[in-house]
Design a protein around this motif. Structure first.
Motif, PDB file in Angstrom:
ATOM      1  N   GLU A 258       0.875  -1.231  -0.080  1.00 53.70           N
ATOM      2  CA  GLU A 258       0.035   0.069  -0.010  1.00 53.70           C
ATOM      3  C   GLU A 258       0.983   1.258   0.017  1.00 53.70           C
ATOM      4  OE1 GLU A 258      -2.916   2.012   3.277  1.00 53.70           O
ATOM      5  OE2 GLU A 258      -3.561   0.048   2.387  1.00 53.70           O
ATOM      6  N   GLN A 259       2.096   1.369   0.782  1.00 55.06           N
ATOM      7  CA  GLN A 259       2.672   2.483   0.792  1.00 55.06           C
ATOM      8  C   GLN A 259       3.479   2.601  -0.647  1.00 55.06           C
ATOM      9  OE1 GLN A 259       5.206   2.825   4.723  1.00 55.06           O
ATOM     10  NE2 GLN A 259       4.332   0.659   4.818  1.00 55.06           N
ATOM     11  N   THR A 260       3.904   1.488  -1.106  1.00 62.84           N
ATOM     12  CA  THR A 260       4.299   1.507  -2.642  1.00 62.84           C
ATOM     13  C   THR A 260       3.492   2.068  -3.564  1.00 62.84           C
ATOM     14  OG1 THR A 260       5.878  -0.519  -1.837  1.00 62.84           O
ATOM     15  CG2 THR A 260       5.625   0.007  -4.319  1.00 62.84           C
ATOM     16  N   VAL A 261       2.174   1.774  -3.539  1.00 63.16           N
ATOM     17  CA  VAL A 261       1.244   2.297  -4.580  1.00 63.16           C
ATOM     18  C   VAL A 261       1.180   3.742  -4.214  1.00 63.16           C
ATOM     19  CG1 VAL A 261      -1.039   2.300  -5.140  1.00 63.16           C
ATOM     20  CG2 VAL A 261       0.061   0.174  -5.007  1.00 63.16           C
ATOM     21  N   ARG A 262       1.125   4.218  -2.942  1.00 66.56           N
ATOM     22  CA  ARG A 262       0.838   5.567  -2.815  1.00 66.56           C
ATOM     23  C   ARG A 262       2.088   6.379  -3.038  1.00 66.56           C
ATOM     24  NH1 ARG A 262       0.300   5.029   2.224  1.00 66.56           N
ATOM     25  NH2 ARG A 262      -1.941   4.765   2.298  1.00 66.56           N
ATOM     26  N   HIS A 263       3.369   5.847  -2.953  1.00 61.43           N
ATOM     27  CA  HIS A 263       4.558   6.738  -3.298  1.00 61.43           C
ATOM     28  C   HIS A 263       4.604   6.596  -4.698  1.00 61.43           C
ATOM     29  CE1 HIS A 263       8.342   8.373  -2.268  1.00 61.43           C
ATOM     30  NE2 HIS A 263       8.932   7.650  -3.285  1.00 61.43           N
TER      31      HIS A 263
END
Length: 161
Positions: free
Chosen positions: A144-149
């Motif tokens: 999730e953090q990867t998609v956001r970033h």
């Protein structure tokens, strides 16, 4: 702006205003970036296609990432992220690409690359920008953090391009 849906909607608005098509090349996110952008109604106006290249063979076959480059730098590296983004651009009708490659966990860590290590690339024309981050949390949190970033980075990249 931290909400993934809002980030994807804003990304779409910027891409549409600039007349640009996006492509994605994803490994550790398994299509999460593509899913986020296609959650937005009308995304076909600014999203061309996405590549989920999870294995090294698929990175080579679909995205033209040289096997020698993977052997030299490892799959989770800024060099491979750049090659993935550039390969997605070359193998699509898009104008701009984003890529993700990383170790979402819980296993897979190697010396110098702990679980949560993710490499990103954004490319358009002859400009490519890469970044390496280490996220914390479980597999779902890292993805999730990867998609956001990836989306936040795409917006920053578009401002500079």
């Amino acid at each position: 702006m931290d909400n993934i849906y809002e980030l994807a909607a804003h990304t779409g608005l910027v891409l549409k205003q600039r007349g640009l098509l996006l492509t994605t090349a994803e490994s550790c996110t398994g299509g999460g970036v593509g899913a986020a952008v296609t959650d937005i109604a009308g995304s076909s106006e600014w999203f061309d296609c996405g590549f989920i290249a999870y294995s090294n063979a698929s990175k080579t076959e679909m995205l033209d990432v040289p096997a020698a480059l993977i052997a030299q730098h490892g799959t989770v590296s800024e060099e491979i992220a750049a090659a993935m983004a550039e390969g997605a651009l070359a193998n699509s009708n898009a104008h701009i690409a984003v890529s993700t490659t990383g170790i979402a966990g819980p296993g897979g860590a190697v010396p110098g690359k702990p679980v949560g290590t993710v490499c990103f690339a954004w490319t358009m024309g002859d400009q490519t920008q890469t970044e390496r981050l280490v996220f914390t949390g479980d597999r779902q949190n890292v993805r999730e953090q990867t998609v956001r970033h990836a989306l936040q980075g795409l917006l920053r990249f578009l401002k500079r391009a």
